[in-house]
Write an enzyme that holds these catalytic residues in place. Structure first.
Site, PDB file in Angstrom:
ATOM      1  N   LYS A 178       0.837  -1.276   0.063  1.00  0.00           N
ATOM      2  CA  LYS A 178      -0.034   0.059   0.120  1.00  0.00           C
ATOM      3  C   LYS A 178       0.911   1.361  -0.010  1.00  0.00           C
ATOM      4  CE  LYS A 178      -4.681  -1.747   1.696  1.00  0.00           C
ATOM      5  NZ  LYS A 178      -5.749  -1.723   2.510  1.00  0.00           N
ATOM      6  N   LYS A 205      -5.100  -9.593  -5.208  1.00  0.00           N
ATOM      7  CA  LYS A 205      -6.419 -10.293  -4.355  1.00  0.00           C
ATOM      8  C   LYS A 205      -7.480  -9.076  -4.795  1.00  0.00           C
ATOM      9  CE  LYS A 205      -6.562  -7.966  -0.019  1.00  0.00           C
ATOM     10  NZ  LYS A 205      -7.849  -7.660  -0.008  1.00  0.00           N
ATOM     11  N   LYS A 236     -10.964  -3.956  -1.874  1.00  0.00           N
ATOM     12  CA  LYS A 236     -12.162  -2.616  -1.897  1.00  0.00           C
ATOM     13  C   LYS A 236     -11.230  -1.499  -2.474  1.00  0.00           C
ATOM     14  CE  LYS A 236     -13.690  -3.626   2.365  1.00  0.00           C
ATOM     15  NZ  LYS A 236     -12.766  -3.183   3.060  1.00  0.00           N
TER      16      LYS A 236
HETATM   17  P1  ATP Z   1      -9.000  -2.730   1.479  1.00  0.00           P
HETATM   18  O1  ATP Z   1      -8.480  -2.775  -0.086  1.00  0.00           O
HETATM   19  O2  ATP Z   1      -9.327  -1.216   1.555  1.00  0.00           O
HETATM   20  O3  ATP Z   1      -7.537  -3.169   2.281  1.00  0.00           O
HETATM   21  P2  ATP Z   1      -9.948  -5.098   1.486  1.00  0.00           P
HETATM   22  O4  ATP Z   1     -10.796  -5.705   0.268  1.00  0.00           O
HETATM   23  O5  ATP Z   1      -8.748  -5.733   1.647  1.00  0.00           O
HETATM   24  O6  ATP Z   1     -10.162  -3.430   1.546  1.00  0.00           O
HETATM   25  P3  ATP Z   1     -10.488  -5.639   4.332  1.00  0.00           P
HETATM   26  O7  ATP Z   1     -11.602  -4.557   5.015  1.00  0.00           O
HETATM   27  O8  ATP Z   1      -9.242  -5.085   4.426  1.00  0.00           O
HETATM   28  O9  ATP Z   1     -11.016  -5.672   2.786  1.00  0.00           O
HETATM   29  O10 ATP Z   1     -10.490  -6.919   5.136  1.00  0.00           O
HETATM   30  C1  ATP Z   1     -11.828  -7.529   5.522  1.00  0.00           C
HETATM   31  C2  ATP Z   1     -11.581  -9.040   5.525  1.00  0.00           C
HETATM   32  O11 ATP Z   1     -11.879  -9.607   4.355  1.00  0.00           O
HETATM   33  C3  ATP Z   1     -10.342  -9.501   6.027  1.00  0.00           C
HETATM   34  O12 ATP Z   1     -10.713 -10.750   6.696  1.00  0.00           O
HETATM   35  C4  ATP Z   1      -9.614 -10.155   5.045  1.00  0.00           C
HETATM   36  O13 ATP Z   1      -8.594 -11.027   5.025  1.00  0.00           O
HETATM   37  C5  ATP Z   1     -10.817 -10.297   3.736  1.00  0.00           C
HETATM   38  N1  ATP Z   1     -10.513 -10.130   2.504  1.00  0.00           N
HETATM   39  C6  ATP Z   1     -10.140  -9.204   1.833  1.00  0.00           C
HETATM   40  N2  ATP Z   1      -9.792  -9.419   0.498  1.00  0.00           N
HETATM   41  C7  ATP Z   1     -10.040 -10.719   0.219  1.00  0.00           C
HETATM   42  C8  ATP Z   1      -9.988 -11.612  -0.754  1.00  0.00           C
HETATM   43  N3  ATP Z   1      -9.683 -11.024  -1.941  1.00  0.00           N
HETATM   44  N4  ATP Z   1     -10.463 -13.186  -0.701  1.00  0.00           N
HETATM   45  C9  ATP Z   1     -10.758 -13.349   0.608  1.00  0.00           C
HETATM   46  N5  ATP Z   1     -10.609 -12.746   1.826  1.00  0.00           N
HETATM   47  C10 ATP Z   1     -10.335 -11.234   1.540  1.00  0.00           C
HETATM   48 MG    MG Z   2      -7.462  -5.035   3.288  1.00  0.00          MG
END
Ligand code: ATP
Ligand code: MG
Length: 335
Positions: free
Chosen positions: A118, A199, A202
């Site tokens: 990041k 991955k 968001k």
């Molecule tokens: P950001 O990009 O803002 O970090 P994010 O998509 O990574 O958002 P988080 O809010 O950081 O989402 O994570 C919330 C939960 O979702 C965590 O338990 C994380 O491990 C899980 N998670 C995030 N992305 C994935 C993915 N691509 N596959 C499976 N689990 C995920």
């Molecule tokens: Mg995340």
């Protein structure tokens, strides 16, 4: 006693990766918890303080807090049986984070993959992005959580949380903090639809890379149609050689509970090509998300109800946090 804790950042609307990697696990756990007498209510935090580690427009942050809460409830999280709250409404997170920050070193934080990813390419790297895992450790340890359901991307942070808990316990000759164990479901890392080396996230600038749980049917169709695959015409499951296509098969399996090999075999037998297969996956996703979206549509317009849910959750969380923080202060020699 078992204490389950997990969090989600209100950086956007939760996507299928969040759903299959985390939220679905929470719902399954909630549904099995009532039978388990030793377990306290599950604690789920909408972690807004984590969401500002990268710049966020205040109106957008506010909007996503409501949207996240509404999505979680629509997915089946019951705010009566669990503690669903907004992180910044419990001030002890920040306070404990300071104490724990004194138990971690700069090289330990510098090794975190999420920080490297990041901060890559940023002209100015915010301190909060660097100390993110300390606040996350505070989130977990404040409630003396024993189990943390997360996706694979969070394992390294959880490992550091355990290291910090050990360091604290050793320093003060106590066993106050349990060593929290990560719980992983079957789909721990759903890949980006635009770049399968990443991955699904968001915070990815390209919203075509993810399917948000409240995307309307035509958007889901469009995103799946645009999903990056390869030049082979037919369907086979090879996550290494055909990661893009394999992600689509993963999605089908996540929805239907089939094995990827079964799906690939059926497609081969029927000589289904990629464009037909994409239509099939879109249809499955649209059907699967329809009941969640119907609940969401009602909830998102009831701000008063969402406020009540989050305020009630914060009250319950504060009660536990206040007592624990007081105990922690005593342990470190503060009054
Ligand atoms: P950001 O990009 O803002 O970090 P994010 O998509 O990574 O958002 P988080 O809010 O950081 O989402 O994570 C919330 C939960 O979702 C965590 O338990 C994380 O491990 C899980 N998670 C995030 N992305 C994935 C993915 N691509 N596959 C499976 N689990 C995920
Ligand atoms: Mg995340």
């Amino acid at each position: 006693d078992k204490q389950i804790f997990s969090g989600i950042q209100p950086t956007s609307i939760p996507h299928l990766g969040n759903y299959f990697g985390a939220i679905k696990q929470w719902v399954d756990m909630q549904n099995s918890l009532s039978k388990d007498q030793d377990t306290r209510p599950m604690i789920i935090s909408i972690v807004d303080l984590h969401a500002i580690t990268l710049p966020k427009d205040p109106r957008i942050l506010n909007d996503y807090i409501y949207k996240c809460a509404a999505t979680l409830v629509s997915c089946g999280i019951d705010p009566e049986r669990n503690i669903l709250y907004q992180q910044s409404q419990v001030a002890y997170h920040g306070q404990l984070s300071w104490i724990l920050g004194c138990k971690v070193t700069m090289p330990q934080l510098g090794r975190m993959h999420q920080f490297k990813f990041k901060s890559d390419g940023l002209a100015e790297v915010p301190l909060g992005l660097y100390t993110y895992p300390v606040l996350q450790a505070a989130d977990i340890l404040l409630y003396r959580a024993t189990h943390v359901p997360v996706g694979e991307d969070q394992l390294q942070h959880l490992e550091l949380c355990r290291t910090i808990a050990d360091k604290f316990n050793n320093t003060y000759s106590t066993n106050y903090f349990p060593s929290p164990i990560p719980l992983q479901g079957e789909f721990t890392r759903l890949k980006s639809l635009r770049d399968p080396s990443k991955k699904m996230s968001k915070s990815d600038a390209d919203s075509n890379s993810r399917i948000e749980l409240v995307d309307p049917p035509e958007i889901i169709e469009k995103k799946i149609k645009k999903a990056v695959t390869d030049s082979e015409r037919l369907i086979s499951y090879k996550p290494d050689k055909r990661p893009g296509l394999s992600t689509l098969i993963d999605l089908e399996c996540a929805v239907t509970g089939q094995l990827p090999e079964e799906v690939a075999e059926r497609c081969m037998l029927q000589a289904i090509d990629k464009s037909e297969y994409k239509k099939h996956v879109s249809k499955l996703l649209i059907e699967h998300l329809a009941p969640i979206q119907a609940k969401y549509k009602k909830l998102i317009n009831d701000k008063k109800l969402l406020d009540d849910i989050l305020d009630d959750g914060a009250k319950k969380a504060n009660k536990i946090a206040e007592k624990n923080f007081h105990d922690i202060c005593k342990i470190i020699g503060s009054r």
